[in-house]
Write an enzyme that holds these catalytic residues in place. Sequence first.
Site, PDB file in Angstrom:
ATOM      1  N   ASP A 177       0.848  -1.187   0.000  1.00 46.68           N
ATOM      2  CA  ASP A 177       0.000   0.000   0.000  1.00 46.68           C
ATOM      3  C   ASP A 177       0.891   1.246   0.000  1.00 46.68           C
ATOM      4  OD1 ASP A 177      -1.570   2.210   1.504  1.00 46.68           O
ATOM      5  OD2 ASP A 177      -3.116   0.757   1.026  1.00 46.68           O
ATOM      6  N   ASN A 185      -2.550  12.817  -3.983  1.00 48.78           N
ATOM      7  CA  ASN A 185      -3.617  13.300  -4.873  1.00 48.78           C
ATOM      8  C   ASN A 185      -3.990  14.748  -4.553  1.00 48.78           C
ATOM      9  OD1 ASN A 185      -4.074  11.082  -6.583  1.00 48.78           O
ATOM     10  ND2 ASN A 185      -5.357  10.064  -5.060  1.00 48.78           N
ATOM     11  N   HIS A 190      -4.992  14.275  -9.256  1.00 48.62           N
ATOM     12  CA  HIS A 190      -5.297  12.864  -9.499  1.00 48.62           C
ATOM     13  C   HIS A 190      -4.554  12.296 -10.700  1.00 48.62           C
ATOM     14  CE1 HIS A 190      -8.380  12.263  -6.427  1.00 48.62           C
ATOM     15  NE2 HIS A 190      -8.737  13.522  -6.647  1.00 48.62           N
ATOM     16  N   ASP A 194      -2.448   8.923 -10.633  1.00 49.95           N
ATOM     17  CA  ASP A 194      -2.554   7.811 -11.583  1.00 49.95           C
ATOM     18  C   ASP A 194      -1.175   7.397 -12.099  1.00 49.95           C
ATOM     19  OD1 ASP A 194      -5.272   7.828 -11.309  1.00 49.95           O
ATOM     20  OD2 ASP A 194      -5.698   8.800 -13.229  1.00 49.95           O
ATOM     21  N   GLU A 221      -4.988   2.173  -3.865  1.00 51.03           N
ATOM     22  CA  GLU A 221      -3.533   2.119  -3.894  1.00 51.03           C
ATOM     23  C   GLU A 221      -2.995   0.838  -3.270  1.00 51.03           C
ATOM     24  OE1 GLU A 221      -4.606   4.596  -0.170  1.00 51.03           O
ATOM     25  OE2 GLU A 221      -5.440   4.123  -2.141  1.00 51.03           O
TER      26      GLU A 221
END
Length: 301
Positions: A177, A185, A190, A194, A221
């Site tokens: 994670d 973010n 965002h 990505d 994530e």
Amino acid sequence: MEMKPEELDVLISQLTASEHLYGHIRVVDPVHKRVVYQNTGHGLEPVSDLRACFELFDKKTACRNCISMRAYHENESFIKVETSPDRVHMVTAIPVEIAGRKVVVEFFKDVTNSMIMDDASFNQGVEMKRLLDQANLAAVTDELTRVYNKRYILEKLPADLTLALAEQQPFGLIVADIDHFKSVNDTYGHLAGDQILREFAAVLKDTCLDQADWTARFGGEEFVVCLPGKDRDTVLAVAERMRARIEEQVFHYDGQAITLTSSFGVYALAPGDVIDYETLLKRADQHLYQSKRTGRNRVTG
């Protein structure tokens, strides 16, 4: 569809009556990839040798995009087209519960002649098979990161674990994670998030040891890395290499240099250990959250 034990014979007779519509009918346990019943000249009969379900397609490993596992998990019927080296099959999978045990009834129809005409159309036939294989792979691939998706985890993990248990091999699972990903973010946007997810997935995949290992995005994530045949020390070492590579790497987006850390949970089985795949996932996930609770940027196992 829930059934009582005495209703099994009725089910079998009903399915056998459909044989003129389907070339093959069988009942499978998709979690363990085993055929329980299959049709013979005398109707559906128990299978004594518990052959693997994917052998029908001349495969040595479980199918990618296993619709029987999808039917099993989602309790709905599904249809897909599957290929063997020289045949094309339309497969329908229907979940059925018998005496508290969920199984899946599979109906097969050979559609080879409908899709691949003759020797003159060989090239078109090869292209059709390639496109079908690509479609089946796409169904279990995460669009953003291009590693496998959650559906693949639920289909492949039980098959790999069952094989390891049967052969008394070690088995390792990593859950990873990205630390404070929401802040990434919020700070960079965002689209930057990505891009980081794509690069993070690539690091995990590239750090795996061999082709038997695979990486999948569980959601958000969080990622899963499966290492069949690897013992606890090996799996811990792989997770630590992943953690160190993420900490050292500089992620770039729109001219900005971004650094981050990640946390890992590891759970490994020794030969002879017995566990189901859901418990395996849960225990690795518990170790991940222990890593997060104790400061992040670490491996717990």
